[in-house]
Design an enzyme around this catalytic site. Structure first.
Site, PDB file in Angstrom:
ATOM      1  N   ILE A 112       4.139  15.771  10.787  1.00 53.29           N
ATOM      2  CA  ILE A 112       4.504  16.554   9.611  1.00 53.29           C
ATOM      3  C   ILE A 112       4.675  18.033   9.981  1.00 53.29           C
ATOM      4  CG2 ILE A 112       2.077  16.892   8.935  1.00 53.29           C
ATOM      5  CD1 ILE A 112       3.052  16.580   5.994  1.00 53.29           C
TER       6      ILE A 112
ATOM      7  N   HIS B 247       9.135   7.289  13.383  1.00 48.64           N
ATOM      8  CA  HIS B 247       8.745   7.892  12.112  1.00 48.64           C
ATOM      9  C   HIS B 247       8.917   9.400  12.226  1.00 48.64           C
ATOM     10  CE1 HIS B 247       5.461   8.328   8.753  1.00 48.64           C
ATOM     11  NE2 HIS B 247       6.556   9.009   8.485  1.00 48.64           N
TER      12      HIS B 247
ATOM     13  N   HIS C  14      23.064  17.425  13.448  1.00 45.67           N
ATOM     14  CA  HIS C  14      24.209  16.689  13.978  1.00 45.67           C
ATOM     15  C   HIS C  14      23.927  16.087  15.360  1.00 45.67           C
ATOM     16  CE1 HIS C  14      25.246  19.773  16.998  1.00 45.67           C
ATOM     17  NE2 HIS C  14      24.769  20.618  16.082  1.00 45.67           N
TER      18      HIS C  14
ATOM     19  N   ASP D 135       1.537  -9.086   0.343  1.00 41.48           N
ATOM     20  CA  ASP D 135       0.486  -8.290   0.978  1.00 41.48           C
ATOM     21  C   ASP D 135      -0.662  -9.214   1.357  1.00 41.48           C
ATOM     22  OD1 ASP D 135      -0.175  -5.030   1.021  1.00 41.48           O
ATOM     23  OD2 ASP D 135      -1.939  -6.342   1.141  1.00 41.48           O
ATOM     24  N   ASP D 136      -1.225  -8.991   2.543  1.00 39.96           N
ATOM     25  CA  ASP D 136      -2.296  -9.869   3.024  1.00 39.96           C
ATOM     26  C   ASP D 136      -3.649  -9.579   2.390  1.00 39.96           C
ATOM     27  OD1 ASP D 136      -0.568 -11.324   4.560  1.00 39.96           O
ATOM     28  OD2 ASP D 136      -0.996 -10.253   6.426  1.00 39.96           O
TER      29      ASP D 136
ATOM     30  N   SER E  49       0.831  -1.206   0.000  1.00 41.28           N
ATOM     31  CA  SER E  49       0.000   0.000   0.000  1.00 41.28           C
ATOM     32  C   SER E  49       0.863   1.253   0.000  1.00 41.28           C
ATOM     33  CB  SER E  49      -0.961  -0.051   1.192  1.00 41.28           C
ATOM     34  OG  SER E  49      -1.855  -1.144   1.052  1.00 41.28           O
ATOM     35  N   GLY E  50       0.390   2.342   0.613  1.00 42.90           N
ATOM     36  CA  GLY E  50       1.043   3.646   0.475  1.00 42.90           C
ATOM     37  C   GLY E  50       2.521   3.657   0.789  1.00 42.90           C
ATOM     38  N   HIS E  51       2.892   3.283   2.019  1.00 44.81           N
ATOM     39  CA  HIS E  51       4.308   3.309   2.392  1.00 44.81           C
ATOM     40  C   HIS E  51       5.101   2.295   1.588  1.00 44.81           C
ATOM     41  CE1 HIS E  51       7.880   3.887   4.751  1.00 44.81           C
ATOM     42  NE2 HIS E  51       7.854   2.661   5.223  1.00 44.81           N
TER      43      HIS E  51
END
Length: 205
Positions: free
Chosen positions: A165, A144, A135, A34-35, A11-13
């Site tokens: 985001i 994430h 750094h 994929d399930d 899917s998306g990711h």
């Protein structure tokens, strides 16, 4: 490293990490598991089975978990580690990686991301599009960092946290495990309690 790559999740990711893999040109073959058995192709690449078929691919394929949810990604990757899978990291050719940067297995670095020197990125992380990590950061496993998020110098992000985001983390701050930093939030103090933080400055909800 094998010549074939298997991505779990179409899917998306999963599509984004497949695109990175294709651009890296390290693998002759890229396919998915994929399930959702209704999905037979994704990004023009074959879906060759479901997660129950993983043992069939251990010997010939590198295997990458293309699942966006931090906790699910950790669970699946830990299973792969336990059965001896070869797990690469994926780094987009347009990402910028500084000197003395360590990147763990199963981590994806997206297009336009910048990771500056002497930073450690753990296993199974997502460093998303156009995010910046300055750094001497420590980003622990299964974090994430969302698109356009910015971490200043000497930041530590705890395991399985999600940096939303467009959020901003000032220098010399620490974020506990399992924190969610909301979209556009500004972190100016240590986040010492697991939970969801929103606003400017970021406060727990």
């Amino acid at each position: 490293m094998n010549k074939k790559l298997l991505i779990i999740g179409a899917s998306g990711h999963g599509k984004v990490v497949a695109d990175i893999a294709l651009k890296m040109k390290n693998w002759e073959t890229v396919v998915f598991l994929d399930d959702n058995e209704k999905i037979t192709k994704s990004l023009g690449l074959k879906v060759v089975g479901t997660s129950k078929d993983i043992d069939d691919y251990l010997d010939e394929y590198d295997i990458f978990v293309g699942i966006g949810n931090n906790n699910t990604r950790e669970k699946v990757q830990n299973k792969l580690i336990s059965i001896g899978a070869s797990i690469p990291s994926l780094i987009h050719p347009n990402a910028i990686i500084g000197e003395e940067v360590e990147i763990g297995k199963g981590t994806a670095i997206m297009a336009g991301a910048i990771i500056n020197s002497c930073t450690t990125i753990g296993n199974g992380c997502i460093i998303n599009t156009a995010s910046t990590i300055d750094h001497d950061n420590i980003v622990k496993d299964y974090v994430h960092v969302s698109p356009g998020a910015h971490l200043a110098g000497t930041v530590e992000v705890g395991k399985a946290s999600w940096i939303g985001i467009g959020s901003i983390i000032i220098n010399n701050t620490s974020i506990k495990n399992d924190c969610i930093v909301g979209a556009g939030a500004v972190v100016i103090n240590d986040l010492t309690e697991s939970g969801t933080y929103v606003g400017v400055p970021a406060k727990i909800t």
